[in-house]
Scaffold this motif. Structure first.
Motif, PDB file in Angstrom:
ATOM      1  N   LYS A   1     -62.146   1.765   3.173  1.00  0.00           N
ATOM      2  CA  LYS A   1     -61.690   2.053   1.815  1.00  0.00           C
ATOM      3  C   LYS A   1     -61.378   3.545   1.722  1.00  0.00           C
ATOM      4  O   LYS A   1     -62.013   4.356   2.344  1.00  0.00           O
ATOM      5  CB  LYS A   1     -62.770   1.666   0.819  1.00  0.00           C
ATOM      6  CG  LYS A   1     -63.045   0.173   0.802  1.00  0.00           C
ATOM      7  CD  LYS A   1     -64.225  -0.139  -0.092  1.00  0.00           C
ATOM      8  CE  LYS A   1     -64.582  -1.594  -0.040  1.00  0.00           C
ATOM      9  NZ  LYS A   1     -65.354  -1.980   1.105  1.00  0.00           N
TER      10      LYS A   1
ATOM     11  N   ASP B   1     -58.683  15.505  -0.528  1.00  0.00           N
ATOM     12  CA  ASP B   1     -57.712  14.794  -1.360  1.00  0.00           C
ATOM     13  C   ASP B   1     -56.672  15.762  -1.927  1.00  0.00           C
ATOM     14  O   ASP B   1     -57.021  16.806  -2.462  1.00  0.00           O
ATOM     15  CB  ASP B   1     -58.430  14.069  -2.504  1.00  0.00           C
ATOM     16  CG  ASP B   1     -57.498  13.175  -3.293  1.00  0.00           C
ATOM     17  OD1 ASP B   1     -56.572  12.603  -2.702  1.00  0.00           O
ATOM     18  OD2 ASP B   1     -57.723  13.036  -4.518  1.00  0.00           O
TER      19      ASP B   1
ATOM     20  N   CYS C   1     -51.416  15.267   8.309  1.00  0.00           N
ATOM     21  CA  CYS C   1     -52.053  13.945   8.232  1.00  0.00           C
ATOM     22  C   CYS C   1     -52.937  13.673   9.439  1.00  0.00           C
ATOM     23  O   CYS C   1     -52.802  14.290  10.497  1.00  0.00           O
ATOM     24  CB  CYS C   1     -51.025  12.837   8.063  1.00  0.00           C
ATOM     25  SG  CYS C   1     -50.117  12.371   9.536  1.00  0.00           S
TER      26      CYS C   1
ATOM     27  N   LEU D   1     -58.789   4.978   2.741  1.00  0.00           N
ATOM     28  CA  LEU D   1     -57.797   5.321   3.741  1.00  0.00           C
ATOM     29  C   LEU D   1     -56.542   4.498   3.458  1.00  0.00           C
ATOM     30  O   LEU D   1     -56.631   3.367   3.011  1.00  0.00           O
ATOM     31  CB  LEU D   1     -58.310   5.025   5.150  1.00  0.00           C
ATOM     32  CG  LEU D   1     -59.656   5.647   5.532  1.00  0.00           C
ATOM     33  CD1 LEU D   1     -60.021   5.254   6.954  1.00  0.00           C
ATOM     34  CD2 LEU D   1     -59.630   7.134   5.389  1.00  0.00           C
ATOM     35  N   THR D   2     -55.394   5.072   3.718  1.00  0.00           N
ATOM     36  CA  THR D   2     -54.133   4.378   3.489  1.00  0.00           C
ATOM     37  C   THR D   2     -53.725   3.662   4.763  1.00  0.00           C
ATOM     38  O   THR D   2     -53.629   4.282   5.820  1.00  0.00           O
ATOM     39  CB  THR D   2     -53.037   5.392   3.079  1.00  0.00           C
ATOM     40  OG1 THR D   2     -53.484   6.104   1.927  1.00  0.00           O
ATOM     41  CG2 THR D   2     -51.733   4.691   2.779  1.00  0.00           C
ATOM     42  N   TYR D   3     -53.474   2.343   4.655  1.00  0.00           N
ATOM     43  CA  TYR D   3     -53.035   1.592   5.827  1.00  0.00           C
ATOM     44  C   TYR D   3     -51.605   2.001   6.175  1.00  0.00           C
ATOM     45  O   TYR D   3     -50.757   2.139   5.302  1.00  0.00           O
ATOM     46  CB  TYR D   3     -53.111   0.081   5.602  1.00  0.00           C
ATOM     47  CG  TYR D   3     -52.794  -0.668   6.871  1.00  0.00           C
ATOM     48  CD1 TYR D   3     -53.768  -0.817   7.853  1.00  0.00           C
ATOM     49  CD2 TYR D   3     -51.522  -1.152   7.133  1.00  0.00           C
ATOM     50  CE1 TYR D   3     -53.490  -1.459   9.046  1.00  0.00           C
ATOM     51  CE2 TYR D   3     -51.229  -1.801   8.323  1.00  0.00           C
ATOM     52  CZ  TYR D   3     -52.218  -1.947   9.272  1.00  0.00           C
ATOM     53  OH  TYR D   3     -51.931  -2.571  10.457  1.00  0.00           O
ATOM     54  N   LEU D   4     -51.359   2.190   7.455  1.00  0.00           N
ATOM     55  CA  LEU D   4     -50.057   2.647   7.932  1.00  0.00           C
ATOM     56  C   LEU D   4     -49.468   1.596   8.866  1.00  0.00           C
ATOM     57  O   LEU D   4     -50.028   1.327   9.924  1.00  0.00           O
ATOM     58  CB  LEU D   4     -50.223   3.980   8.671  1.00  0.00           C
ATOM     59  CG  LEU D   4     -48.967   4.751   9.043  1.00  0.00           C
ATOM     60  CD1 LEU D   4     -48.264   5.270   7.793  1.00  0.00           C
ATOM     61  CD2 LEU D   4     -49.320   5.910   9.952  1.00  0.00           C
TER      62      LEU D   4
ATOM     63  N   GLU E   1     -63.315   8.300   5.478  1.00  0.00           N
ATOM     64  CA  GLU E   1     -63.247   8.113   4.026  1.00  0.00           C
ATOM     65  C   GLU E   1     -63.717   9.377   3.314  1.00  0.00           C
ATOM     66  O   GLU E   1     -63.116   9.807   2.327  1.00  0.00           O
ATOM     67  CB  GLU E   1     -64.108   6.929   3.596  1.00  0.00           C
ATOM     68  CG  GLU E   1     -63.559   5.594   4.013  1.00  0.00           C
ATOM     69  CD  GLU E   1     -64.548   4.459   3.763  1.00  0.00           C
ATOM     70  OE1 GLU E   1     -65.650   4.696   3.210  1.00  0.00           O
ATOM     71  OE2 GLU E   1     -64.211   3.323   4.130  1.00  0.00           O
TER      72      GLU E   1
ATOM     73  N   TYR F   1     -54.551   8.316   7.218  1.00  0.00           N
ATOM     74  CA  TYR F   1     -54.040   6.963   7.432  1.00  0.00           C
ATOM     75  C   TYR F   1     -54.912   6.229   8.442  1.00  0.00           C
ATOM     76  O   TYR F   1     -55.533   6.850   9.300  1.00  0.00           O
ATOM     77  CB  TYR F   1     -52.617   7.002   7.989  1.00  0.00           C
ATOM     78  CG  TYR F   1     -51.602   7.668   7.102  1.00  0.00           C
ATOM     79  CD1 TYR F   1     -51.236   7.110   5.879  1.00  0.00           C
ATOM     80  CD2 TYR F   1     -50.968   8.843   7.506  1.00  0.00           C
ATOM     81  CE1 TYR F   1     -50.285   7.717   5.081  1.00  0.00           C
ATOM     82  CE2 TYR F   1     -50.010   9.445   6.713  1.00  0.00           C
ATOM     83  CZ  TYR F   1     -49.673   8.880   5.494  1.00  0.00           C
ATOM     84  OH  TYR F   1     -48.717   9.478   4.701  1.00  0.00           O
TER      85      TYR F   1
ATOM     86  N   TYR G   1     -53.142  13.821   4.257  1.00  0.00           N
ATOM     87  CA  TYR G   1     -53.122  12.360   4.211  1.00  0.00           C
ATOM     88  C   TYR G   1     -54.045  11.853   5.312  1.00  0.00           C
ATOM     89  O   TYR G   1     -54.072  12.414   6.407  1.00  0.00           O
ATOM     90  CB  TYR G   1     -51.711  11.816   4.472  1.00  0.00           C
ATOM     91  CG  TYR G   1     -50.695  12.215   3.439  1.00  0.00           C
ATOM     92  CD1 TYR G   1     -50.737  11.699   2.144  1.00  0.00           C
ATOM     93  CD2 TYR G   1     -49.665  13.100   3.758  1.00  0.00           C
ATOM     94  CE1 TYR G   1     -49.791  12.058   1.194  1.00  0.00           C
ATOM     95  CE2 TYR G   1     -48.715  13.454   2.823  1.00  0.00           C
ATOM     96  CZ  TYR G   1     -48.781  12.933   1.543  1.00  0.00           C
ATOM     97  OH  TYR G   1     -47.843  13.285   0.612  1.00  0.00           O
TER      98      TYR G   1
ATOM     99  N   ASP H   1     -43.974   2.037   7.789  1.00  0.00           N
ATOM    100  CA  ASP H   1     -44.439   3.195   7.010  1.00  0.00           C
ATOM    101  C   ASP H   1     -44.462   4.460   7.858  1.00  0.00           C
ATOM    102  O   ASP H   1     -44.126   5.545   7.389  1.00  0.00           O
ATOM    103  CB  ASP H   1     -45.839   2.945   6.451  1.00  0.00           C
ATOM    104  CG  ASP H   1     -45.876   1.871   5.388  1.00  0.00           C
ATOM    105  OD1 ASP H   1     -44.844   1.639   4.734  1.00  0.00           O
ATOM    106  OD2 ASP H   1     -46.949   1.258   5.219  1.00  0.00           O
TER     107      ASP H   1
ATOM    108  N   LYS I   1     -42.885   7.903   6.679  1.00  0.00           N
ATOM    109  CA  LYS I   1     -43.805   8.941   6.204  1.00  0.00           C
ATOM    110  C   LYS I   1     -44.198   9.966   7.253  1.00  0.00           C
ATOM    111  O   LYS I   1     -44.563  11.085   6.914  1.00  0.00           O
ATOM    112  CB  LYS I   1     -45.087   8.299   5.667  1.00  0.00           C
ATOM    113  CG  LYS I   1     -44.880   7.410   4.478  1.00  0.00           C
ATOM    114  CD  LYS I   1     -46.190   6.772   4.070  1.00  0.00           C
ATOM    115  CE  LYS I   1     -46.029   5.858   2.873  1.00  0.00           C
ATOM    116  NZ  LYS I   1     -47.303   5.262   2.468  1.00  0.00           N
TER     117      LYS I   1
END
Length: 160
Positions: free
Chosen positions: A38, A98, A71, A40-43, A91, A104, A102, A47, A51
Motif C-alpha cells: 500500500k 511524498d 523515482c 506504492l504506485t503499481y507500474l 511505503e 513505484y 515517486y 506506464d 512516466k
C-alpha cells in the motif's frame, strides 16, 4: 448395494473437503490481492514507457528519464519473502518523501519485458532513477537508513 452405501457415507466428506478448498482458495486470492504494498504506485510496462522512460524493443534502448521528480522502482514478486519485508520500508519512504519522489512497484513476473530490460535476476531489485544520469540498481533487502542515504546521495534530497 454396497457401493451405494459407500457413496452415501463418503459424499458428506467430499462436500466438507470441497468447502475447505473453496475457503482456502478465496483466502489465497485475498492475500495475493493484498500482498501488493500500500502507498506504492503499481507500474505496468505501458506506464513505465509514459512516466519513466520510453523504449522500443526493436532498437537499443537509450535512457532519458521522463519524470518530473526522481523515482524508485521496486521489482518484486508475490512469493518473495524479502520483497514482503521490504514493502513496509518502501511505503514509509513514499510517505516521508511524498511530493519529492515517486515510489513505484511492479510484479516482475507479470512485467517480464521490464524485468529483462533491467537484467533483473533476483528479488527484490530496486532501480533508483535520478533526474539526470543513469539509473542505479540495488539488489536485495536494505533497511530504512540505507534508503535515506541513497536518496540523499543520488537524488540530493535530504531526509525529512
Amino acid at each position: 448395494m454396497q457401493s451405494y452405501d459407500f457413496f452415501c457415507n463418503f459424499a458428506p466428506k467430499i462436500e466438507k473437503i470441497m468447502k475447505k478448498r473453496v475457503f482456502f482458495t478465496i483466502l489465497m486470492v485475498f492475500f495475493a490481492a493484498t500482498s501488493m504494498a500500500k502507498g506504492l504506485t503499481y507500474l505496468s510496462t505501458e506506464d513505465f514507457k509514459k512516466k519513466v522512460c520510453y523504449y522500443d524493443t526493436s532498437s537499443q534502448p537509450t535512457w532519458k528519464y521522463l519524470g518530473d521528480k526522481p523515482c524508485i522502482i521496486d521489482f518484486s514478486t508475490s512469493w518473495c519473502g524479502w520483497c514482503k519485508k521490504l514493502h513496509p520500508i518502501l511505503e514509509q519512504v513514499a510517505s516521508e518523501y511524498d511530493g519529492q519522489i515517486y515510489v513505484y512497484t511492479l510484479d516482475a513476473e507479470k512485467e517480464q519485458e521490464l524485468t529483462a530490460l533491467f537484467g533483473v535476476t533476483g528479488f527484490p531489485t530496486i532501480v533508483l532513477c535520478p533526474m539526470e544520469g543513469s539509473p542505479q540498481i540495488v539488489s536485495g533487502y536494505n533497511p530504512l537508513e540505507f534508503w535515506h542515504e541513497a536518496i540523499s546521495q543520488l537524488f540530493g534530497i535530504k531526509k525529512p
